[in-house]
Design a protein around this motif. Structure first.
Motif, short mmCIF file in Angstrom:
data_model
loop_
_atom_site.label_atom_id
_atom_site.label_comp_id
_atom_site.label_asym_id
_atom_site.label_seq_id
_atom_site.Cartn_x
_atom_site.Cartn_y
_atom_site.Cartn_z
N THR A 173 30.76 44.91 27.70
CA THR A 173 30.82 46.00 26.73
C THR A 173 29.41 46.47 26.41
OG1 THR A 173 32.85 45.09 25.79
CG2 THR A 173 31.63 46.64 24.43
N ARG A 174 29.21 47.78 26.44
CA ARG A 174 27.84 48.33 26.39
C ARG A 174 27.49 49.02 25.08
NH1 ARG A 174 26.57 50.78 32.33
NH2 ARG A 174 24.45 50.22 31.69
N LYS A 175 28.28 48.76 24.04
CA LYS A 175 27.93 49.25 22.71
C LYS A 175 28.17 48.14 21.70
CE LYS A 175 28.76 54.18 23.53
NZ LYS A 175 29.50 55.40 23.08
N GLU A 176 27.21 47.97 20.80
CA GLU A 176 27.30 46.89 19.84
C GLU A 176 28.52 47.04 18.92
OE1 GLU A 176 25.47 43.56 17.43
OE2 GLU A 176 26.18 44.03 19.44
N ARG A 177 28.81 48.25 18.49
CA ARG A 177 29.95 48.45 17.61
C ARG A 177 31.26 48.06 18.31
NH1 ARG A 177 26.62 52.45 15.33
NH2 ARG A 177 26.58 52.38 13.04
N GLU A 178 31.37 48.33 19.59
CA GLU A 178 32.58 47.95 20.32
C GLU A 178 32.69 46.43 20.43
OE1 GLU A 178 32.83 49.99 24.04
OE2 GLU A 178 32.68 51.98 23.11
N ARG A 179 31.56 45.76 20.65
CA ARG A 179 31.59 44.30 20.69
C ARG A 179 32.03 43.73 19.34
NH1 ARG A 179 26.91 45.13 24.02
NH2 ARG A 179 25.50 44.98 22.25
N LEU A 180 31.50 44.30 18.27
CA LEU A 180 31.86 43.82 16.94
C LEU A 180 33.34 44.04 16.66
CD1 LEU A 180 28.76 45.08 14.93
CD2 LEU A 180 29.21 42.74 15.69
N SER A 181 33.88 45.16 17.11
CA SER A 181 35.31 45.42 16.92
C SER A 181 36.17 44.42 17.66
CB SER A 181 35.65 46.85 17.37
OG SER A 181 35.03 47.81 16.53
N LEU A 182 35.78 44.09 18.89
CA LEU A 182 36.51 43.08 19.65
C LEU A 182 36.49 41.73 18.94
CD1 LEU A 182 35.32 43.85 23.31
CD2 LEU A 182 37.66 44.03 22.46
N LEU A 183 35.33 41.38 18.43
CA LEU A 183 35.21 40.10 17.72
C LEU A 183 35.99 40.11 16.41
CD1 LEU A 183 31.44 39.51 18.40
CD2 LEU A 183 33.25 37.89 18.98
N ASP A 184 35.93 41.22 15.67
CA ASP A 184 36.64 41.30 14.40
C ASP A 184 38.14 41.14 14.61
OD1 ASP A 184 34.23 41.67 13.20
OD2 ASP A 184 34.60 43.74 12.55
N ASP A 185 38.68 41.78 15.65
CA ASP A 185 40.11 41.65 15.93
C ASP A 185 40.48 40.20 16.19
OD1 ASP A 185 40.40 44.37 15.67
OD2 ASP A 185 40.44 44.79 17.82
N LEU A 186 39.64 39.51 16.94
CA LEU A 186 39.91 38.10 17.24
C LEU A 186 39.80 37.24 15.98
CD1 LEU A 186 40.28 35.80 19.35
CD2 LEU A 186 37.79 35.76 19.55
N LEU A 187 38.77 37.47 15.20
CA LEU A 187 38.56 36.66 13.99
C LEU A 187 39.68 36.89 12.97
CD1 LEU A 187 34.71 37.20 13.66
CD2 LEU A 187 35.86 35.09 14.35
N ARG A 188 40.13 38.13 12.84
CA ARG A 188 41.24 38.41 11.92
C ARG A 188 42.52 37.73 12.38
NH1 ARG A 188 39.10 43.85 12.04
NH2 ARG A 188 37.85 44.25 10.17
N ALA A 189 42.74 37.70 13.69
CA ALA A 189 43.92 37.02 14.22
C ALA A 189 43.88 35.54 13.90
CB ALA A 189 44.01 37.24 15.73
N VAL A 190 42.69 34.94 13.97
CA VAL A 190 42.55 33.53 13.62
C VAL A 190 42.82 33.31 12.14
CG1 VAL A 190 40.93 31.60 13.49
CG2 VAL A 190 40.96 33.05 15.51
N LEU A 191 42.29 34.20 11.30
CA LEU A 191 42.53 34.09 9.86
C LEU A 191 44.02 34.24 9.54
CD1 LEU A 191 39.55 36.10 8.31
CD2 LEU A 191 40.04 33.67 7.97
N ASP A 192 44.68 35.20 10.18
CA ASP A 192 46.10 35.44 9.92
C ASP A 192 46.95 34.25 10.34
OD1 ASP A 192 45.48 37.91 8.92
OD2 ASP A 192 46.03 39.01 10.74
N SER A 193 46.58 33.63 11.46
CA SER A 193 47.37 32.50 11.95
C SER A 193 47.03 31.21 11.21
CB SER A 193 47.17 32.30 13.45
OG SER A 193 45.84 31.88 13.72
N GLY A 194 45.80 31.17 10.67
CA GLY A 194 45.36 29.97 9.96
C GLY A 194 45.16 28.78 10.87
N SER A 195 44.99 29.04 12.18
CA SER A 195 44.89 27.94 13.14
C SER A 195 43.86 28.27 14.19
CB SER A 195 46.25 27.71 13.81
OG SER A 195 46.13 26.80 14.88
N ILE A 196 43.20 27.23 14.68
CA ILE A 196 42.25 27.39 15.78
C ILE A 196 42.87 26.98 17.10
CG2 ILE A 196 40.21 27.09 14.36
CD1 ILE A 196 40.07 24.20 15.29
N GLY A 197 44.17 26.69 17.10
CA GLY A 197 44.85 26.34 18.34
C GLY A 197 44.82 24.85 18.60
#
Length: 206
Positions: A173-197
């Motif tokens: 990914t060649r834009k910082e904002r796009e990288r941050l969006s990808l990470l935020d989606d993942l981090l929110r999914a972890v928060l919503d599930s309350g589990s690290i797997g």
């Protein structure tokens, strides 16, 4: 630039450390050459079970690795510690007498984007990451230090253990904002599930 290549089923991010155990004869030769030279090689994500035989003509994106520590072992193997430098794209393979792959590589830089408001945007991703560490991982403070004035996406990504295919997408990914969006989606999914797997699986899997 001319780079020796080390294809493995793992992704190296700029700024991230990575320990490696070098045991195949061709990569022993590669590391010996690097230690005698500029201590750099190109680490490229490649999983033979997913992708088949490795090719230097696929335009793959990797990260230049610099050897920081080199520990030779009595039987010819070695342990090395590397750190990621800049990203590159494979332009073409090089025919040489070496047993390992070599390629001509070009810099793989970010595309231009509006920098206004980028530091506060990075801070929001850092805060989200810290929430995951505190609420889900139960990580004992102090938290890892992350610089909002550098590539925050790569700093956070190196702390997340997840499928390397996802990591490769982030690396490319060649834009910082796009990288941050990808990470935020993942981090929110972890928060919503309350589990690290399960152990060894999922984000932050230990």
């Amino acid at each position: 630039m001319r780079l020796p290549l080390f294809p493995i089923p793992a992704v190296l991010f700029p700024g991230a450390p990575m320990p490696l155990h070098i045991f195949e004869p061709r990569y022993r030769q590669m590391v010996a050459h690097c230690v005698e030279g500029n201590e750099q090689f190109g680490l490229v994500y490649h999983d033979p079970d997913r992708h088949g035989p490795f090719s230097t003509e696929n335009g793959g994106v990797g990260c230049v690795a610099r050897i920081l520590k080199y520990q030779p072992l009595p039987d010819g193997r070695s342990l090395i510690l590397c750190r990621g430098l800049d990203r590159f794209r494979i332009e073409d393979g090089i025919e040489s007498g070496a047993a390992y792959w070599e390629a001509l590589a070009a810099p793989y830089d970010d595309e231009k984007e509006d920098k206004r408001g980028l530091v506060p945007r990075r801070r929001r991703s850092i805060d989200l990451f810290y929430r995951v560490l505190e609420e889900v991982v139960r990580y004992k403070q102090p938290f890892p230090e992350i610089d909002p004035y550098a590539e925050t996406g790569f700093q956070i990504a190196q702390a997340i253990r997840i499928d390397p295919g996802w990591q490769q997408e982030l690396l490319e990914t060649r834009k910082e904002r796009e990288r941050l969006s990808l990470l935020d989606d993942l981090l929110r999914a972890v928060l919503d599930s309350g589990s690290i797997g399960e152990p060894g699986e999922g984000p932050f899997g230990m």
